[in-house]
Design an enzyme around this catalytic site. Structure first.
Site, mmCIF file in Angstrom:
data_model
loop_
_atom_site.group_PDB
_atom_site.id
_atom_site.type_symbol
_atom_site.label_atom_id
_atom_site.label_comp_id
_atom_site.label_asym_id
_atom_site.label_seq_id
_atom_site.Cartn_x
_atom_site.Cartn_y
_atom_site.Cartn_z
ATOM 1 C CE1 TYR A 199 0.734 7.855 2.427
ATOM 2 C CE2 TYR A 199 1.166 5.574 1.855
ATOM 3 C CZ TYR A 199 0.355 6.529 2.446
ATOM 4 O OH TYR A 199 -0.814 6.146 3.041
ATOM 5 C CE LYS A 246 -3.697 4.664 0.516
ATOM 6 N NZ LYS A 246 -2.271 4.550 0.862
ATOM 7 C CG HIS A 302 -4.591 9.710 0.251
ATOM 8 N ND1 HIS A 302 -3.255 9.642 -0.040
ATOM 9 C CD2 HIS A 302 -4.700 9.253 1.531
ATOM 10 C CE1 HIS A 302 -2.596 9.168 1.009
ATOM 11 N NE2 HIS A 302 -3.449 8.931 1.972
ATOM 12 C CG ASP A 361 -1.806 1.224 1.277
ATOM 13 O OD1 ASP A 361 -2.889 1.155 0.675
ATOM 14 O OD2 ASP A 361 -1.425 2.252 1.878
HETATM 15 N N1 LIG Z 1 -5.298 6.285 3.669
HETATM 16 C C1 LIG Z 1 -4.730 7.039 4.575
HETATM 17 O O1 LIG Z 1 -5.075 8.195 4.771
HETATM 18 C C2 LIG Z 1 -3.632 6.453 5.404
HETATM 19 C C3 LIG Z 1 -3.166 7.133 6.530
HETATM 20 C C4 LIG Z 1 -2.147 6.553 7.294
HETATM 21 C C5 LIG Z 1 -1.633 5.321 6.921
HETATM 22 N N2 LIG Z 1 -2.095 4.673 5.801
HETATM 23 C C6 LIG Z 1 -1.546 3.360 5.366
HETATM 24 O O2 LIG Z 1 -1.613 2.449 6.452
HETATM 25 C C7 LIG Z 1 -0.305 1.929 6.719
HETATM 26 C C8 LIG Z 1 -0.149 1.582 8.196
HETATM 27 O O3 LIG Z 1 -0.387 2.710 9.015
HETATM 28 P P1 LIG Z 1 0.778 3.523 9.790
HETATM 29 O O4 LIG Z 1 2.051 3.361 9.067
HETATM 30 O O5 LIG Z 1 0.264 4.907 9.964
HETATM 31 O O6 LIG Z 1 0.815 2.903 11.238
HETATM 32 P P2 LIG Z 1 0.853 1.433 11.902
HETATM 33 O O7 LIG Z 1 1.030 0.385 10.879
HETATM 34 O O8 LIG Z 1 -0.295 1.375 12.839
HETATM 35 O O9 LIG Z 1 2.151 1.540 12.818
HETATM 36 C C9 LIG Z 1 3.425 1.701 12.291
HETATM 37 C C10 LIG Z 1 4.378 1.995 13.459
HETATM 38 O O10 LIG Z 1 4.444 0.881 14.327
HETATM 39 C C11 LIG Z 1 5.788 0.385 14.384
HETATM 40 N N3 LIG Z 1 5.684 -1.081 14.360
HETATM 41 C C12 LIG Z 1 5.253 -1.880 13.351
HETATM 42 N N4 LIG Z 1 5.259 -3.171 13.705
HETATM 43 C C13 LIG Z 1 5.706 -3.225 14.973
HETATM 44 C C14 LIG Z 1 5.947 -4.276 15.884
HETATM 45 N N5 LIG Z 1 5.729 -5.546 15.556
HETATM 46 N N6 LIG Z 1 6.419 -3.954 17.120
HETATM 47 C C15 LIG Z 1 6.666 -2.669 17.466
HETATM 48 N N7 LIG Z 1 6.455 -1.620 16.648
HETATM 49 C C16 LIG Z 1 5.987 -1.889 15.413
HETATM 50 C C17 LIG Z 1 6.500 0.957 13.170
HETATM 51 O O11 LIG Z 1 7.865 1.196 13.448
HETATM 52 P P3 LIG Z 1 9.074 0.587 12.545
HETATM 53 O O12 LIG Z 1 8.814 0.957 11.116
HETATM 54 O O13 LIG Z 1 10.268 1.248 13.126
HETATM 55 O O14 LIG Z 1 9.027 -0.897 12.774
HETATM 56 C C18 LIG Z 1 5.767 2.274 12.988
HETATM 57 O O15 LIG Z 1 6.315 3.265 13.840
HETATM 58 C C19 LIG Z 1 0.599 3.071 6.248
HETATM 59 O O16 LIG Z 1 1.947 2.690 6.107
HETATM 60 C C20 LIG Z 1 -0.080 3.455 4.958
HETATM 61 O O17 LIG Z 1 0.228 2.541 3.929
HETATM 62 C C21 LIG Z 1 -3.081 5.235 5.044
#
Ligand SMILES: NC(=O)c1ccc[n+]([C@@H]2O[C@H](COP(=O)([O-])OP(=O)(O)OC[C@H]3O[C@@H](n4cnc5c(N)ncnc54)[C@H](OP(=O)(O)O)[C@@H]3O)[C@@H](O)[C@H]2O)c1
Length: 275
Positions: free
Chosen positions: A53, A78, A111, A48
């Site tokens: 990004y 997106k 988005h 994704d």
């Molecule tokens: N459509 C939208 O508006 C929107 C908005 C936000 C996000 N997204 C999508 O959703 C995806 C996921 O959301 P997100 O990146 O915001 O947050 P998330 O997946 O909830 O959390 C990511 C964070 O958690 C840490 N992490 C991941 N696995 C872990 C584990 N097993 N143990 C400890 N820490 C861990 C990562 O650090 P490290 O990388 O250092 O491991 C990072 O800081 C995004 O990457 C993006 O593709 C979409």
């Protein structure tokens, strides 16, 4: 939902993996290439990304380097708010495809529900879909009222709505509405960007199953029939996060996690964003 490559059938018949890698805030270049390669090596097939990004080129590079057949991968991007509108969305789609080095996308999303513009953007997505340049189209950050408004004029119903979703934001009404409309819900920030990993309920359930807190939360997503795309740049976490197909949470533990809901966001409310 038996392996990392298990899929859900979207309402147009396209198969989308239940689990994928998110790359928000992952730097273009080596960081994103390494993350995507680690994920594909671990068995992930869904990635994704988004124009905003700034890492579509790196994602594309990793896809090529992975050696996995294009048809076995599921790539989402997106259209960013500044590019919304009919013509500008068509152009933005071409730019994303070029950066990714692909000739089609599996899923293209609006988005954010930019007021006054998202219906024109949707018409462009419908056109791209009819031309076969994208296998499925959808939205992101749409509340029920945005969806109802879009559906009034849409020729094609969105296949997916990607929204913030985690145990502190269980989106109960939206989830029910999407289910009724056959719009597949997909979770962003499923780990609440890491904040939920130290929650007492989550950590005690994790200890009971000998799983990590992240695995428990991601398993909760799947048992609620929500696609999930956790982000990590660390190979061991990328592997660990996906290792959730060998256990299932009991009804009691699902309920205990459901109880954590407090309608609390880590990101902006789609009714009130200024970008
Ligand atoms: N459509 C939208 O508006 C929107 C908005 C936000 C996000 N997204 C999508 O959703 C995806 C996921 O959301 P997100 O990146 O915001 O947050 P998330 O997946 O909830 O959390 C990511 C964070 O958690 C840490 N992490 C991941 N696995 C872990 C584990 N097993 N143990 C400890 N820490 C861990 C990562 O650090 P490290 O990388 O250092 O491991 C990072 O800081 C995004 O990457 C993006 O593709 C979409």
């Amino acid at each position: 939902m038996v392996t990392l490559q298990s899929t859900v059938t979207l309402h147009n018949g396209v198969e989308m993996p239940w689990f994928g890698l998110g790359v928000f805030k992952v730097e273009d270049g080596q960081e994103v290439v390494d993350s995507v390669l680690a994920a594909i090596k671990a068995g992930y097939r869904s990635i994704d990304t988004a124009a905003i990004y700034g890492n579509e080129e790196g994602v594309g590079k990793a896809i090529k380097e992975s050696g996995v057949e294009r048809s076995d991968l599921f790539i989402t991007s997106k259209v960013w708010n500044a590019d919304q509108g009919y013509e500008s969305t068509l152009k933005a789609f071409d730019t994303s495809l070029n950066k990714l080095g692909l000739d089609y996308l599996d899923l293209y999303l609006i988005h954010w529900p930019k007021a006054g513009t998202y219906k024109d953007t949707w018409k462009a997505l419908e056109m791209l879909y009819k031309e076969g340049r994208v296998k499925a189209i959808g939205v992101s950050n749409f509340h029920i009222h945005h969806l109802k408004d879009l559906l009034q004029d849409a020729e094609i119903k969105p296949m997916v709505n990607q929204v913030e979703y985690h145990p502190h934001l269980a989106q109960l009404e939206l989830r029910a509405f999407c289910k009724e409309q056959e719009i597949q819900l997909e979770a962003w920030s499923p780990l609440k960007q890491g904040e939920l990993l130290t929650d007492d309920t989550i950590t005690s359930i994790a200890a009971k199953y000998e799983k990590s807190p992240a695995q428990v939360i991601l398993r909760w997503d799947l048992q609620n029939e929500v696609i999930t795309i956790p982000k990590s740049v660390k190979e061991e976490r990328i592997i660990d996060n996906a290792n959730i197909f060998d256990f299932s949470l009991s009804e009691e533990d699902m309920q205990a996690i459901n109880q954590l809901n407090k309608d609390e966001r880590v990101g902006p409310d789609p009714d009130n964003f200024d970008f």
